[in-house]
Design a protein around this motif. Structure first.
Motif, PDB file in Angstrom:
ATOM      1  N   GLY A  13      -0.354  -9.354  30.099  1.00 12.59           N
ATOM      2  CA  GLY A  13       0.531 -10.030  29.165  1.00 12.59           C
ATOM      3  C   GLY A  13       1.505 -10.957  29.860  1.00 12.59           C
ATOM      4  N   THR A  14       2.214 -11.742  29.059  1.00  7.64           N
ATOM      5  CA  THR A  14       3.156 -12.716  29.608  1.00  7.64           C
ATOM      6  C   THR A  14       4.355 -12.042  30.262  1.00  7.64           C
ATOM      7  OG1 THR A  14       2.522 -14.263  27.863  1.00  7.64           O
ATOM      8  CG2 THR A  14       4.544 -14.743  29.074  1.00  7.64           C
ATOM      9  N   THR A  15       4.846 -10.972  29.651  1.00  4.42           N
ATOM     10  CA  THR A  15       6.045 -10.318  30.177  1.00  4.42           C
ATOM     11  C   THR A  15       5.754  -9.012  30.891  1.00  4.42           C
ATOM     12  OG1 THR A  15       6.391  -9.260  28.013  1.00  4.42           O
ATOM     13  CG2 THR A  15       7.535 -11.341  28.415  1.00  4.42           C
ATOM     14  N   SER A  16       4.617  -8.395  30.632  1.00  7.33           N
ATOM     15  CA  SER A  16       4.290  -7.143  31.308  1.00  7.33           C
ATOM     16  C   SER A  16       2.779  -6.987  31.445  1.00  7.33           C
ATOM     17  CB  SER A  16       4.871  -5.933  30.555  1.00  7.33           C
ATOM     18  OG  SER A  16       4.219  -5.772  29.306  1.00  7.33           O
ATOM     19  N   LEU A  42       2.481 -15.740  34.952  1.00  4.28           N
ATOM     20  CA  LEU A  42       1.933 -16.026  33.628  1.00  4.28           C
ATOM     21  C   LEU A  42       2.963 -16.754  32.772  1.00  4.28           C
ATOM     22  CD1 LEU A  42       0.449 -13.024  34.365  1.00  4.28           C
ATOM     23  CD2 LEU A  42      -0.617 -13.611  32.174  1.00  4.28           C
ATOM     24  N   SER A  43       2.463 -17.579  31.870  1.00  2.00           N
ATOM     25  CA  SER A  43       3.317 -18.285  30.929  1.00  2.00           C
ATOM     26  C   SER A  43       2.579 -18.420  29.604  1.00  2.00           C
ATOM     27  CB  SER A  43       3.699 -19.666  31.459  1.00  2.00           C
ATOM     28  OG  SER A  43       4.456 -20.388  30.501  1.00  2.00           O
ATOM     29  N   PRO A  80      -6.653 -13.594  25.879  1.00  2.00           N
ATOM     30  CA  PRO A  80      -5.780 -14.100  24.817  1.00  2.00           C
ATOM     31  C   PRO A  80      -6.518 -15.036  23.875  1.00  2.00           C
ATOM     32  CG  PRO A  80      -5.287 -15.196  26.898  1.00  2.00           C
ATOM     33  CD  PRO A  80      -6.236 -14.075  27.216  1.00  2.00           C
ATOM     34  N   ALA A  81      -5.972 -15.206  22.681  1.00  2.00           N
ATOM     35  CA  ALA A  81      -6.635 -16.000  21.646  1.00  2.00           C
ATOM     36  C   ALA A  81      -6.243 -17.473  21.697  1.00  2.00           C
ATOM     37  CB  ALA A  81      -6.307 -15.424  20.263  1.00  2.00           C
ATOM     38  N   ASN A  82      -5.641 -17.926  22.782  1.00  2.00           N
ATOM     39  CA  ASN A  82      -5.239 -19.325  22.888  1.00  2.00           C
ATOM     40  C   ASN A  82      -6.427 -20.258  22.707  1.00  2.00           C
ATOM     41  OD1 ASN A  82      -3.413 -17.526  24.432  1.00  2.00           O
ATOM     42  ND2 ASN A  82      -2.258 -19.395  24.798  1.00  2.00           N
ATOM     43  N   LEU A  83      -6.318 -21.162  21.742  1.00  4.48           N
ATOM     44  CA  LEU A  83      -7.342 -22.176  21.473  1.00  4.48           C
ATOM     45  C   LEU A  83      -8.721 -21.563  21.228  1.00  4.48           C
ATOM     46  CD1 LEU A  83      -6.304 -24.880  24.114  1.00  4.48           C
ATOM     47  CD2 LEU A  83      -5.692 -24.773  21.699  1.00  4.48           C
ATOM     48  N   ASP A 211       0.508 -10.122  16.246  1.00  3.29           N
ATOM     49  CA  ASP A 211       0.903  -9.527  17.523  1.00  3.29           C
ATOM     50  C   ASP A 211       2.126 -10.286  18.034  1.00  3.29           C
ATOM     51  OD1 ASP A 211       1.094  -8.321  19.982  1.00  3.29           O
ATOM     52  OD2 ASP A 211      -0.589  -9.415  20.865  1.00  3.29           O
ATOM     53  N   LEU A 212       3.292  -9.650  17.968  1.00  4.50           N
ATOM     54  CA  LEU A 212       4.522 -10.265  18.445  1.00  4.50           C
ATOM     55  C   LEU A 212       4.704  -9.939  19.922  1.00  4.50           C
ATOM     56  CD1 LEU A 212       7.023  -9.572  15.508  1.00  4.50           C
ATOM     57  CD2 LEU A 212       5.909 -11.728  16.094  1.00  4.50           C
ATOM     58  N   GLY A 213       4.195 -10.807  20.772  1.00  5.36           N
ATOM     59  CA  GLY A 213       4.271 -10.567  22.203  1.00  5.36           C
ATOM     60  C   GLY A 213       5.495 -11.191  22.836  1.00  5.36           C
ATOM     61  N   GLY A 214       5.602 -11.030  24.142  1.00  5.48           N
ATOM     62  CA  GLY A 214       6.738 -11.581  24.854  1.00  5.48           C
ATOM     63  C   GLY A 214       6.649 -13.080  25.031  1.00  5.48           C
ATOM     64  N   GLY A 215       5.416 -13.601  25.240  1.00  6.27           N
ATOM     65  CA  GLY A 215       5.253 -15.018  25.485  1.00  6.27           C
ATOM     66  C   GLY A 215       4.825 -15.828  24.292  1.00  6.27           C
TER      67      GLY A 215
END
Length: 445
Positions: A13-16, A42-43, A80-83, A211-215
């Motif tokens: 994940g972005t934060t952990s 990560l970002s 991740p589901a990006n694009l 999904d409310l993630g950190g990034g």
């Protein structure tokens, strides 16, 4: 039916970064090891520095190994589901290449028809990341879930193919491999989440999973037990923390602690008389603020995120699905998230928190979902996936029955050498990417 054995889920994940070692035994999931480390490199869900990400993965793996008292080699990894793009696919082959009658269908035939279904022109920057078969048809008899062992002349497959940016898949797998690990399964993150967070009825009649993630915040639409649509909003918990840092004039580290200890997602839920001290940059004495004021900061950012998601989901009529909205992810732990979401989305909202002892926090939903998804994945899905990732080994814990193992082993060499050849593929992808609205109008039929 779940397969007994040891599973290791890796959530980058972005934060952990989270690692869970679990044992499936007699239908029971037993967590035997957990590792959790702050992410680095990560970002917004994407690896931007492989070396830093590898170090963070190694730290999390080491934690899990110490607690589980075993050496971790194989992992199931979330993507991740990006694009992410979702497209129906179909293919057909002659079971007997010589064309001299019917033949018993085997795993090689399933992999050939899968590759036939995947013949398409992809932009150079995109790559197939997963394929899920819906049904097989043998000589006109449709609705077949696993055609192996049947006798036929013509084999067809209909399914769903997921494609994503090549750089995301490559960087993710590169990080895992450089950490000395072997990837036995790549799972699109919303699929893993849905397998754990949604009930059978919610997956069947249709629901929106957020999904409310950190990034970032990811919305996924699941209907008829299929992932139909995903949207990623590029703001998450880190933006809430930055807002707190800027408004209260304190460091990001202090802002994160304040958010966790005193934060509320809805202002009306915050205690009116609760105050806390904050180390203010440039001042010797700490500043004093109320929880109500802090809640206003958090609520403003969350409302922006929810409103953007609402606009997108309304455009495809997803908020009309009877299952409503299910929210999970690290930021879902903020008190009042459910209340705020119901106010913004104007539909029924449910908060999902894992029930496993010691992991009862929504930030663990993703990594537990990876294990659940892999453990319950059918053998035919694994065979289809091997046509996409021929280099991936079936983990020992979910290997096929002994009667089919020899066949699968033989295929590992054949897949790399055999070239797909067929005279014609009966399929029509016309209009597939004409727009999300048009896509949904046919997909929800």
């Amino acid at each position: 039916m779940e397969k007994s054995g040891i599973y290791v889920g890796l959530d980058i994940g972005t934060t952990s970064i989270k690692v869970i070692v679990a044992e499936y035994l007699k239908g029971q999931l037993n967590i035997i090891g957990v590792g959790s480390e702050r992410s680095d490199g990560l970002s917004r869900g994407v690896v931007i520095d492989i070396d830093h990400a590898v170090k963070a993965i190694n730290r999390a793996i080491t934690q899990a190994e110490e607690k589980a008292s075993l050496k971790i080699k194989d992992v199931q990894v979330g993507l991740p589901a990006n694009l992410l793009e979702i497209e129906p696919c179909s293919g057909m082959i002659a079971v007997n290449k010589q064309g001299d009658g019917a033949k018993e269908i085997n795993s090689q035939d399933v992999m050939r028809v899968t590759r036939a279904a995947l013949i398409q022109q992809l932009p150079p920057e995109r790559q197939i990341v997963d394929v899920i078969p819906d049904e097989f048809t043998v000589d006109g008899f449709d609705g077949i879930k696993d055609p192996r062992g049947m006798v036929g002349v013509r084999l067809e497959m209909k399914g769903v193919v997921y494609t994503g940016p090549k750089t995301i898949l490559h960087n993710t797998l590169s990080c895992v491999e450089r950490a000395g690990l072997y990837v036995t399964d790549v799972v699109v993150a919303p699929l893993a989440l849905a397998s754990l967070a949604l009930t059978d009825g919610e997956q069947d009649f249709g629901s929106v999973l957020i999904d409310l993630g950190g990034g970032q915040a990811t919305a996924a639409v699941v209907h008829d037990h299929k992932l139909k649509y995903t949207y990623v909003d590029q703001e998450g918990g880190q933006f809430i923390t930055k807002d707190i840092s800027v408004v209260l004039n304190t460091s990001l580290g202090n802002a994160e602690k304040i958010k966790r200890n005193y934060g509320y997602a809805a202002g009306f839920l915050a205690p009116k008389d609760e105050t806390f001290n904050v180390e203010v940059v440039g001042q010797a004495d700490p500043g004093e603020f109320t929880s109500e004021y802090l809640a206003e900061i958090i609520e403003a950012r969350l409302t922006q995120i929810f409103n953007r998601l609402k606009t997108v989901l309304n455009d495809i009529s997803a908020l009309q699905l009877p299952g409503g909205i299910v929210i999970t992810g690290g930021q879902a732990a903020l008190p009042g998230v459910k209340d705020l979401a119901e106010e913004v989305f104007e539909t029924n909202v449910r908060l999902f928190v894992p029930s496993q002892m010691g992991l009862r926090h929504p930030s663990f939903t993703q990594v537990i979902g990876l294990i659940e998804y892999s453990a319950h994945q059918s053998e035919i899905v694994r065979v289809v996936k091997k046509a996409v990732f021929p280099e991936m080994e079936l983990p020992a814990s979910i290997s096929p029955e002994s009667g089919r193992q020899a066949e699968t082993d033989e295929l590992e060499n054949q897949v790399r050498q055999e070239e797909v050849s067929q005279k014609k593929v009966d399929r029509d992808h016309k209009g597939t990417f004409d727009g999300i609205k048009k896509f949904f109008s046919t997909f929800f039929d």
